[in-house]
Motif scaffolding. Structure first.
Motif, PDB file in Angstrom:
ATOM      1  N   TRP A 120      31.973  29.844  31.583  1.00 47.51           N
ATOM      2  CA  TRP A 120      31.637  31.230  31.918  1.00 47.51           C
ATOM      3  C   TRP A 120      32.387  32.213  31.005  1.00 47.51           C
ATOM      4  O   TRP A 120      31.809  33.161  30.472  1.00 47.51           O
ATOM      5  CB  TRP A 120      31.992  31.501  33.380  1.00 47.51           C
ATOM      6  CG  TRP A 120      31.826  32.944  33.759  1.00 47.51           C
ATOM      7  CD1 TRP A 120      30.665  33.537  34.167  1.00 47.51           C
ATOM      8  CD2 TRP A 120      32.829  33.958  33.709  1.00 47.51           C
ATOM      9  NE1 TRP A 120      30.895  34.869  34.384  1.00 47.51           N
ATOM     10  CE2 TRP A 120      32.211  35.158  34.109  1.00 47.51           C
ATOM     11  CE3 TRP A 120      34.174  33.970  33.370  1.00 47.51           C
ATOM     12  CZ2 TRP A 120      32.900  36.361  34.168  1.00 47.51           C
ATOM     13  CZ3 TRP A 120      34.862  35.160  33.438  1.00 47.51           C
ATOM     14  CH2 TRP A 120      34.241  36.339  33.832  1.00 47.51           C
ATOM     15  N   ALA A 121      33.699  31.956  30.836  1.00 50.85           N
ATOM     16  CA  ALA A 121      34.518  32.879  30.051  1.00 50.85           C
ATOM     17  C   ALA A 121      34.074  32.891  28.584  1.00 50.85           C
ATOM     18  O   ALA A 121      34.025  33.947  27.943  1.00 50.85           O
ATOM     19  CB  ALA A 121      35.994  32.485  30.149  1.00 50.85           C
ATOM     20  N   CYS A 150      40.776  35.257  30.297  1.00 57.01           N
ATOM     21  CA  CYS A 150      41.989  34.606  30.799  1.00 57.01           C
ATOM     22  C   CYS A 150      42.454  35.251  32.100  1.00 57.01           C
ATOM     23  O   CYS A 150      42.957  34.575  32.989  1.00 57.01           O
ATOM     24  CB  CYS A 150      43.114  34.690  29.754  1.00 57.01           C
ATOM     25  SG  CYS A 150      42.843  33.615  28.345  1.00 57.01           S
ATOM     26  N   ALA A 151      42.302  36.577  32.180  1.00 55.93           N
ATOM     27  CA  ALA A 151      42.807  37.299  33.344  1.00 55.93           C
ATOM     28  C   ALA A 151      41.947  37.081  34.583  1.00 55.93           C
ATOM     29  O   ALA A 151      42.385  37.353  35.695  1.00 55.93           O
ATOM     30  CB  ALA A 151      42.909  38.793  33.035  1.00 55.93           C
ATOM     31  N   VAL A 152      40.707  36.599  34.386  1.00 58.46           N
ATOM     32  CA  VAL A 152      39.825  36.452  35.551  1.00 58.46           C
ATOM     33  C   VAL A 152      39.389  35.001  35.772  1.00 58.46           C
ATOM     34  O   VAL A 152      38.400  34.738  36.458  1.00 58.46           O
ATOM     35  CB  VAL A 152      38.571  37.362  35.454  1.00 58.46           C
ATOM     36  CG1 VAL A 152      38.997  38.810  35.407  1.00 58.46           C
ATOM     37  CG2 VAL A 152      37.732  37.003  34.244  1.00 58.46           C
ATOM     38  N   MET A 153      40.148  34.056  35.196  1.00 60.07           N
ATOM     39  CA  MET A 153      39.821  32.637  35.378  1.00 60.07           C
ATOM     40  C   MET A 153      39.785  32.267  36.855  1.00 60.07           C
ATOM     41  O   MET A 153      39.043  31.374  37.263  1.00 60.07           O
ATOM     42  CB  MET A 153      40.861  31.751  34.672  1.00 60.07           C
ATOM     43  CG  MET A 153      40.738  31.686  33.168  1.00 60.07           C
ATOM     44  SD  MET A 153      39.105  31.239  32.604  1.00 60.07           S
ATOM     45  CE  MET A 153      39.192  29.464  32.681  1.00 60.07           C
ATOM     46  N   HIS A 154      40.568  32.916  37.668  1.00 58.91           N
ATOM     47  CA  HIS A 154      40.668  32.557  39.086  1.00 58.91           C
ATOM     48  C   HIS A 154      39.814  33.456  39.974  1.00 58.91           C
ATOM     49  O   HIS A 154      40.026  33.509  41.178  1.00 58.91           O
ATOM     50  CB  HIS A 154      42.135  32.645  39.515  1.00 58.91           C
ATOM     51  CG  HIS A 154      42.738  33.997  39.296  1.00 58.91           C
ATOM     52  ND1 HIS A 154      42.721  34.620  38.079  1.00 58.91           N
ATOM     53  CD2 HIS A 154      43.366  34.848  40.134  1.00 58.91           C
ATOM     54  CE1 HIS A 154      43.310  35.800  38.186  1.00 58.91           C
ATOM     55  NE2 HIS A 154      43.704  35.964  39.419  1.00 58.91           N
ATOM     56  N   LEU A 159      40.826  43.791  39.625  1.00 60.58           N
ATOM     57  CA  LEU A 159      41.146  43.675  38.210  1.00 60.58           C
ATOM     58  C   LEU A 159      41.923  44.923  37.789  1.00 60.58           C
ATOM     59  O   LEU A 159      41.473  46.049  37.998  1.00 60.58           O
ATOM     60  CB  LEU A 159      39.834  43.558  37.425  1.00 60.58           C
ATOM     61  CG  LEU A 159      39.878  43.180  35.958  1.00 60.58           C
ATOM     62  CD1 LEU A 159      40.694  41.924  35.721  1.00 60.58           C
ATOM     63  CD2 LEU A 159      38.453  42.982  35.448  1.00 60.58           C
ATOM     64  N   LEU A 160      43.126  44.692  37.228  1.00 67.36           N
ATOM     65  CA  LEU A 160      43.952  45.814  36.796  1.00 67.36           C
ATOM     66  C   LEU A 160      44.030  45.790  35.276  1.00 67.36           C
ATOM     67  O   LEU A 160      44.481  44.802  34.684  1.00 67.36           O
ATOM     68  CB  LEU A 160      45.363  45.680  37.394  1.00 67.36           C
ATOM     69  CG  LEU A 160      45.427  45.573  38.912  1.00 67.36           C
ATOM     70  CD1 LEU A 160      46.819  45.182  39.376  1.00 67.36           C
ATOM     71  CD2 LEU A 160      45.005  46.887  39.552  1.00 67.36           C
TER      72      LEU A 160
END
Lengths: 316, 377
Positions: A120-121, A150-154, A159-160
């Motif tokens: 997805w990333a 990388c910041a939204v893998m989980h 989201l900041l």
């Protein structure tokens, strides 16, 4: 606390020794909203966002994210937030896929989910087939989208983003904002800091910050309408500085400021001012080449609200 | 928890593998330092060039000076004609030492009085000077003894037979030939490992702070202990690998005997690595840039090296300095290294040093962990 709000900031204060970086800021962000913190460099945006993700401890006030108090349950909060720092830091000496695996691993993403999230990333960042590339060799826009990946893998609920588009070309910025809107449509709450006025227009709601204080909150159009009491005129004249002095002294002029190579003048009534101002300028030896009413921009709003003209960086 | 630590360790090794400079740094400098120390570093003084000035021109003065040429310790490089040559030769650093025999040397001896052999040394190289003067002393003493005995033999043979004599019988244990390599190799293992581990650990963390990835890691649910373990375990392993590498060079290339139990050395090495890792960790919490880390590392490393007993005897240090050496992990590790390599002693002898190192490692690690937690806040 209402679950409708993903982020609640209440009377937040941060002091560094004797310097107050954030001064009693309060705001709330609804689920799925794109919320912008707009302000000049050094106004306290990054300090605020760092307190939101628990990197800095507030001097006073409270922050809760997805219902958890950041000071009390930082670990819980961190499961639910994705954060991109100003430098969107990745390991330049790792391959694209290794960066994704590393951050996914820290969030405990593994197995089939890991494979799915990496795919997805890569798709999202436009890096399909580029997983083996060394990250340091990527151009700015790709790096930035990879950092977002990388910041939204989980799959965070919040989201900041701290100045996510600094130093990225305009096309990549537009692409990036499309991604942000997609995520918001999927229910992710986004809080973004910026000093780009044009970028602030992409936000659902904004908070204007100036010297650590919250100046105003509202949607971009609300802010523009609310801030300017009167009509806004664009005046092109030469010499500009002398023109500004003259105009400020005219009756019916509420405010005036230099914007690029022209003046933005707030007046009580546009028609009257259009008729009177050129003559007043001419009598002082200032030639007017253009005078017409314009719609106020966010920058006009910001100037009006902050009370003085600030260098806000690039303003297209 | 293990998964996250493992992730960091894997990442750390990928970065090490890809960093050509780091790879080089791990293997070549330790070997090169080992070779340099092994071949070049020696406390013995050989073939010291000396200048002699004999103003007596007697049989006795010639006999004394002849002894200097025969030892191999000295090499008569210049025979001077008058006093004024001495400052010229020593000043230019051509020779570190000159010998001068005054007129009347033989006459004094024959009358049974004290005669003087003057030694002028270049004090700027005080180490060499001290050792060389020691050799001169030995030669002059033997000469005097032999001269006295000869005279007594000739004049009063009966008495001569009754003059007592003390001779020195040297028996250096563990290193019978006083081989410098045997002395240096264990010390080099300790100091190289210390430099490597302190610098690598401090840099690995500060680098991440500098490029901003540390901030990115800190917003993940990782716990400080996990991050710290992930960042230190790789350098623990690297340090262990380097000890084995350098010890291998010492044992197989320089044939330094290893007489003790490798497991005892392993235990000492583990404790020493924990101490040095903690120092690196502490430095990393104090610094935000790599330059600062570099300066801080050397602020620690140089005194640690000097106060370890590697080449300056601790017993000769003033009391305050001696007390500081008790806080130096290298001090204990050197004793453990020399004990296991040359003496072949075991835990029965080394346990106080092991215990001290363990206490130090524990204290440093605690400080490192606590400060590391704080700096994350």
């Amino acid at each position: 606390m209402s679950e409708a709000f993903s982020i609640v900031v209440d009377e937040l204060v941060k002091r560094f020794r004797r310097f107050t970086a954030v001064n009693r800021i309060s705001f709330s962000v609804a689920r799925g909203e794109i919320f912008g913190l707009l302000g000049p460099n050094g106004s306290g945006k990054s300090t605020t966002i760092r307190m939101l993700c628990g990197l800095l401890t507030p001097t006073a006030g409270r922050v809760s994210v997805v219902g958890f108090d950041v000071a009390r349950d930082p670990e819980e909060v961190r499961q639910h937030i994705g954060y991109m720092s100003q430098k969107f830091s990745l390991y330049n000496d790792l391959r694209v896929v290794e960066n994704l695996e590393f951050f996914a691993g820290l969030y405990g993403v593994k197995g089939a989910q890991l494979t799915e999230r990496i795919a997805w990333a890569l798709e999202m960042a436009g890096l399909n087939g580029g997983e083996e590339l060394i990250t340091g060799d990527l151009a700015g826009g790709w790096k930035q989208r990879l950092a977002l990946g990388c910041a939204v893998m989980h799959r965070p609920r919040v989201l900041l983003l701290d100045e996510p588009t600094a130093g990225v070309d305009p096309l990549s910025r537009r692409l990036f904002w499309e991604l942000i809107h997609q995520m918001s449509a999927d229910g992710v709450t986004v809080l973004v800091t910026t000093h780009y006025m044009d970028e602030a227009e992409y936000c659902n709601r904004l908070a204007l910050i100036e010297a650590g204080r919250l100046v105003a909150t509202g949607s971009p159009s609300e802010l523009k309408r609310g801030a300017i009491r009167g009509d806004l005129l664009l005046v092109e004249c030469a010499p500009l500085g002398r023109g500004l002095e003259i105009i400020k002294r005219q009756p019916g002029v509420l405010d005036a400021a230099v914007f690029g190579a022209a003046l933005h003048v707030v007046v009580g009534a546009a028609d009257r001012a259009r008729a009177e101002l050129p003559a007043a300028l001419a009598s002082a030896g200032v030639a007017t080449s253009r005078i017409e009413p314009i719609a106020p921009s966010l920058e006009d709003a910001f100037v009006a609200l902050a009370g003085k003209r600030h260098d806000l960086g690039a303003t297209q | 928890m293990l998964g996250r630590i493992w992730r960091i360790i894997v990442k750390e090794f990928i970065q090490l593998r890809r960093d050509r400079y780091a790879r080089f740094q791990l293997i070549f400098p330790p070997i090169i330092q080992m070779l340099v120390f092994g071949y070049a570093a020696t406390f013995e003084v050989n073939r010291v060039p000396i200048a002699v000035l004999d103003l007596d021109h007697s049989q006795e003065s010639r006999a004394l000076l002849a002894r200097f040429t025969f030892t191999g310790r000295f090499n008569v490089a210049d025979i001077m004609r008058d006093d004024r040559d001495i400052p010229r030769l020593i000043g230019r650093s051509d020779i570190p030492m000159a010998l001068k025999i005054e007129p009347g040397f033989a006459e004094l001896l024959r009358k049974g009085q004290t005669a003087h052999l003057q030694v002028i040394v270049d004090g700027t190289d005080s180490n060499t000077a001290l050792i060389a003067v020691g050799y001169v002393n030995q030669i002059a003493t033997t000469f005097a003894q032999d001269y006295a005995r000869d005279r007594l033999d000739r004049l009063m043979p009966a008495t001569a037979a009754m003059v007592p004599r003390v001779t020195l019988e040297q028996r250096p244990w563990y290193n019978p030939d006083l081989n410098s390599q045997w002395f240096f190799v264990p010390g080099v293992i300790g100091s190289i490992t210390m430099i490597l581990v302190v610098v690598l650990t401090a840099f690995a963390i500060v680098r991440e702070r500098e490029i901003g990835t540390l901030e990115q890691i800190m917003v993940t649910p990782i716990r400080p202990v996990e991050l710290m373990l992930g960042k230190t375990v790789p350098f623990f392993l690297v340090g262990l690998g380097d000890v084995i590498l350098v010890a291998g060079v010492g044992a197989f290339w320089f044939s330094v005997p290893f007489r003790g139990n490798p497991l005892v050395l392993l235990l000492g090495t583990v404790l020493f690595l924990l101490s040095t890792l903690s120092v690196g960790l502490l430095i990393s919490t104090l610094c935000s840039t790599q330059q600062q880390a570099f300066a801080s590392a050397f602020f620690f490393l140089n005194p640690a090296f000097t106060l370890s007993g590697f080449n300056f005897p601790i017993t000769s240090m003033p009391r305050a300095m001696r007390l500081i050496t008790y806080l130096n992990p290298l001090r204990y590790y050197l004793i453990i290294l020399r004990g296991t390599f040359l003496k072949g002693v075991g835990l029965g002898v080394l346990w106080p040093h092991m215990a001290a190192l363990a206490v130090l490692a524990f204290a440093l690690l605690t400080m490192g962990v606590l400060r590391f937690r704080k700096s994350l806040d």
